[in-house]
Design an enzyme around this catalytic site. Structure first.
Site, short mmCIF file in Angstrom:
data_model
loop_
_atom_site.label_atom_id
_atom_site.label_comp_id
_atom_site.label_asym_id
_atom_site.label_seq_id
_atom_site.Cartn_x
_atom_site.Cartn_y
_atom_site.Cartn_z
N HIS A 43 35.47 -19.44 29.16
CA HIS A 43 35.48 -19.07 27.74
C HIS A 43 35.64 -17.56 27.68
O HIS A 43 34.66 -16.82 27.57
CB HIS A 43 34.19 -19.51 27.06
CG HIS A 43 34.17 -19.30 25.58
ND1 HIS A 43 33.49 -20.12 24.72
CD2 HIS A 43 34.78 -18.38 24.79
CE1 HIS A 43 33.64 -19.70 23.47
NE2 HIS A 43 34.42 -18.63 23.50
N GLU A 70 38.19 -22.48 26.73
CA GLU A 70 37.52 -22.54 25.44
C GLU A 70 37.75 -21.24 24.68
O GLU A 70 37.99 -20.19 25.27
CB GLU A 70 36.00 -22.72 25.63
CG GLU A 70 35.60 -23.94 26.40
CD GLU A 70 34.10 -24.02 26.60
OE1 GLU A 70 33.60 -25.11 26.91
OE2 GLU A 70 33.41 -22.98 26.45
N HIS A 190 27.07 -28.37 26.50
CA HIS A 190 26.08 -27.39 26.05
C HIS A 190 24.67 -27.90 26.37
O HIS A 190 24.22 -28.91 25.85
CB HIS A 190 26.17 -27.08 24.56
CG HIS A 190 25.63 -25.71 24.23
ND1 HIS A 190 26.43 -24.59 24.14
CD2 HIS A 190 24.36 -25.28 24.04
CE1 HIS A 190 25.69 -23.53 23.88
NE2 HIS A 190 24.41 -23.93 23.81
#
Length: 238
Positions: A43, A70, A190
């Site tokens: 990310h 991401e 997550h």
């Protein structure tokens, strides 16, 4: 089979804390694959506080499983998709200064924006996943804008799991069923760890992929990276 994608952001955070190239983010990605990971996730944020743009370019050339990038789909991110063409783009709604992703898209409110972005990225031959809360309505919105997958935001599950795992999993089961009925895949990520991953895997139907970084890297400090990846894969085989 549910695939394990290892998020290596925390490896880059550790490297950046001292400068130089220790630990070597690229080598860690290669080793994660060698140890059994079926994907690598990053990310990259605009301030490059962990993964840097040059890391993304180097990873593009070495990742042999699936490269998942991401990010918030601003101009910088979309340009990166054009240049890198990863296996998967995961669209997240968090602003550039967010510490980590902490909510999913409102796919109804932002439908027009998401539809255009999804169409552009898919035209590159890149699978598009939209990060959403465990809500059938948000999943339906993702289907409507043309997403290939949703990634269910699992922090609420991880928190509630410690209190009542049956209640914790319920909205994820419902959301996954809606996704499957609508012809799109299901990812999750997550705060998944060795304590809560197995139950999630056993109960969510049609789970294609989990993306795990913080807990996996933390566990690797105790168990070693190779052994840790095997421990996580074991949770996805039962």
């Amino acid at each position: 089979m549910t695939r394990l994608s290892v998020n290596i952001n925390k490896i880059a955070t550790l490297r950046n804390a001292r400068g130089g190239n220790n630990p070597d983010v690229i080598k860690v990605a290669i080793d994660c694959e060698r140890f059994g990971a079926q994907g690598i996730t990053v990310h990259p944020r605009p301030d490059e506080r962990h993964i840097r743009y040059k890391d993304v370019l180097m990873l593009r050339d070495v990742v042999t499983t699936e490269f998942n990038i991401e990010g918030y789909p601003d101009e910088r991110y979309v340009n990166m998709m054009h240049e890198v063409k990863p296996g998967q783009a995961t669209l997240v709604p968090d602003p550039p200064n967010a510490i980590t992703s902490n909510a999913g898209w409102d796919t109804i409110k932002h439908a027009a924006f998401l539809r255009d972005i999804v169409q552009e990225i898919k035209s590159l031959g890149v699978r598009v996943s939209i990060f959403v809360d465990p809500s059938p309505r948000m999943v339906e919105g993702a289907i409507a804008v043309g997403a290939d997958r949703v990634e269910l935001y699992t922090e609420p599950y991880a928190v509630e799991y410690l209190v009542n795992k049956e209640i914790a999993i319920k909205p994820y089961i419902e959301s996954a069923k809606v996704a499957h009925a609508g012809g799109i895949g299901v990812n999750a990520g997550h705060d998944l760890d060795l304590n809560n991953l197995k139950y999630l895997h056993q109960n969510i139907p049609h789970l294609d992929e989990v993306s795990i970084g913080h807990a996996l890297v933390s566990d690797a400090l105790y168990y070693g990276l190779e052994n840790t990846i095997q421990l996580y894969l074991k949770q996805l085989k039962s």
